[in-house]
Design a protein around this motif. Sequence first.
Motif, PDB file in Angstrom:
ATOM      1  N   PRO A  34       5.129  20.104  -6.103  1.00  0.00           N
ATOM      2  CA  PRO A  34       6.296  19.437  -6.716  1.00  0.00           C
ATOM      3  C   PRO A  34       7.216  18.772  -5.692  1.00  0.00           C
ATOM      4  O   PRO A  34       7.824  17.743  -5.986  1.00  0.00           O
ATOM      5  N   ALA A  35       7.307  19.331  -4.477  1.00  0.00           N
ATOM      6  CA  ALA A  35       8.166  18.718  -3.453  1.00  0.00           C
ATOM      7  C   ALA A  35       7.634  17.347  -3.052  1.00  0.00           C
ATOM      8  O   ALA A  35       8.416  16.417  -2.838  1.00  0.00           O
ATOM      9  N   LEU A  36       6.310  17.197  -2.979  1.00  0.00           N
ATOM     10  CA  LEU A  36       5.731  15.890  -2.654  1.00  0.00           C
ATOM     11  C   LEU A  36       6.004  14.892  -3.776  1.00  0.00           C
ATOM     12  O   LEU A  36       6.358  13.744  -3.519  1.00  0.00           O
ATOM     13  N   ARG A  37       5.811  15.329  -5.001  1.00  0.00           N
ATOM     14  CA  ARG A  37       6.055  14.441  -6.141  1.00  0.00           C
ATOM     15  C   ARG A  37       7.528  14.043  -6.209  1.00  0.00           C
ATOM     16  O   ARG A  37       7.855  12.892  -6.481  1.00  0.00           O
ATOM     17  N   GLU A  38       8.402  14.985  -5.929  1.00  0.00           N
ATOM     18  CA  GLU A  38       9.836  14.705  -5.927  1.00  0.00           C
ATOM     19  C   GLU A  38      10.184  13.673  -4.863  1.00  0.00           C
ATOM     20  O   GLU A  38      10.918  12.721  -5.112  1.00  0.00           O
ATOM     21  N   MET A  39       9.644  13.860  -3.655  1.00  0.00           N
ATOM     22  CA  MET A  39       9.906  12.920  -2.562  1.00  0.00           C
ATOM     23  C   MET A  39       9.475  11.514  -2.956  1.00  0.00           C
ATOM     24  O   MET A  39      10.224  10.560  -2.798  1.00  0.00           O
ATOM     25  N   ARG A  90       0.829  -1.212   0.000  1.00  0.00           N
ATOM     26  CA  ARG A  90       0.000   0.000   0.000  1.00  0.00           C
ATOM     27  C   ARG A  90       0.866   1.265   0.000  1.00  0.00           C
ATOM     28  O   ARG A  90       0.525   2.245  -0.665  1.00  0.00           O
ATOM     29  N   LEU A  91       1.965   1.247   0.716  1.00  0.00           N
ATOM     30  CA  LEU A  91       2.856   2.404   0.748  1.00  0.00           C
ATOM     31  C   LEU A  91       3.455   2.654  -0.638  1.00  0.00           C
ATOM     32  O   LEU A  91       3.482   3.785  -1.119  1.00  0.00           O
ATOM     33  N   ARG A  92       3.916   1.603  -1.293  1.00  0.00           N
ATOM     34  CA  ARG A  92       4.497   1.761  -2.629  1.00  0.00           C
ATOM     35  C   ARG A  92       3.444   2.290  -3.602  1.00  0.00           C
ATOM     36  O   ARG A  92       3.711   3.184  -4.405  1.00  0.00           O
ATOM     37  N   ARG A  93       2.229   1.772  -3.516  1.00  0.00           N
ATOM     38  CA  ARG A  93       1.141   2.253  -4.383  1.00  0.00           C
ATOM     39  C   ARG A  93       0.848   3.729  -4.099  1.00  0.00           C
ATOM     40  O   ARG A  93       0.631   4.512  -5.028  1.00  0.00           O
ATOM     41  N   SER A  94       0.858   4.114  -2.848  1.00  0.00           N
ATOM     42  CA  SER A  94       0.606   5.513  -2.489  1.00  0.00           C
ATOM     43  C   SER A  94       1.713   6.413  -3.029  1.00  0.00           C
ATOM     44  O   SER A  94       1.438   7.507  -3.549  1.00  0.00           O
ATOM     45  N   LEU A  95       2.944   5.962  -2.918  1.00  0.00           N
ATOM     46  CA  LEU A  95       4.056   6.742  -3.449  1.00  0.00           C
ATOM     47  C   LEU A  95       3.924   6.912  -4.962  1.00  0.00           C
ATOM     48  O   LEU A  95       4.203   7.991  -5.499  1.00  0.00           O
ATOM     49  N   ARG A  96       3.505   5.862  -5.657  1.00  0.00           N
ATOM     50  CA  ARG A  96       3.269   5.963  -7.106  1.00  0.00           C
ATOM     51  C   ARG A  96       2.210   7.009  -7.416  1.00  0.00           C
ATOM     52  O   ARG A  96       2.349   7.790  -8.351  1.00  0.00           O
ATOM     53  N   THR A  97       1.125   6.985  -6.641  1.00  0.00           N
ATOM     54  CA  THR A  97       0.042   7.937  -6.853  1.00  0.00           C
ATOM     55  C   THR A  97       0.545   9.357  -6.653  1.00  0.00           C
ATOM     56  O   THR A  97       0.273  10.248  -7.467  1.00  0.00           O
ATOM     57  N   ILE A  98       1.285   9.577  -5.589  1.00  0.00           N
ATOM     58  CA  ILE A  98       1.817  10.914  -5.297  1.00  0.00           C
ATOM     59  C   ILE A  98       2.771  11.355  -6.399  1.00  0.00           C
ATOM     60  O   ILE A  98       2.697  12.486  -6.884  1.00  0.00           O
ATOM     61  N   ALA A  99       3.664  10.475  -6.814  1.00  0.00           N
ATOM     62  CA  ALA A  99       4.650  10.817  -7.840  1.00  0.00           C
ATOM     63  C   ALA A  99       3.989  11.229  -9.149  1.00  0.00           C
ATOM     64  O   ALA A  99       4.501  12.097  -9.865  1.00  0.00           O
ATOM     65  N   GLY A 100       2.850  10.640  -9.449  1.00  0.00           N
ATOM     66  CA  GLY A 100       2.188  10.928 -10.708  1.00  0.00           C
ATOM     67  C   GLY A 100       1.098  11.978 -10.641  1.00  0.00           C
ATOM     68  O   GLY A 100       0.483  12.304 -11.663  1.00  0.00           O
ATOM     69  N   ALA A 101       0.855  12.546  -9.483  1.00  0.00           N
ATOM     70  CA  ALA A 101      -0.243  13.506  -9.315  1.00  0.00           C
ATOM     71  C   ALA A 101       0.235  14.918  -9.610  1.00  0.00           C
ATOM     72  O   ALA A 101       0.792  15.589  -8.741  1.00  0.00           O
TER      73      ALA A 101
END
Length: 129
Positions: free
Chosen positions: A40-45, A24-35
């Motif tokens: 931009p700082a969240l997407r970068e992280m 679930r964490l990896r999926r959430s990170l994918r969602t954030i990266a692509g949103a």
Amino acid sequence: MTADREIQDEELMGIAQDPEQALRLRRSLRTIAGATSLDPALREMASEVLSGRADVKDAFQDPRYTEAVYQRLHEMRRAAEDQTYVERQQSKGQFADWDARQQAELERERAERDAPVHGSVGGKRSAQR
């Protein structure tokens, strides 16, 4: 995300308590990266963690990223407070639809993760022999 490599769930076990939470964490990170609507700082992280260039614990403690997270939470709270009753009901329905799609996708990913490895001997991958 344009990374050549994406971390695996196992690489998140330093912060996740079990494989399900890591998934679930990896999926959430994918969602954030692509949103593209997010800071931009969240997407970068998220991209840095997913690519393995940043450790998830370090990223969660980086002041740039924590400030972006707090700012986004504040925006979400303010938006929720400004909703009318009708808008809240519509949001609940939209969330239910979204959640059902997410659950179906999670089930698919779990099935892929837990599927037996073809060409294995004695339950181990043949490359590990």
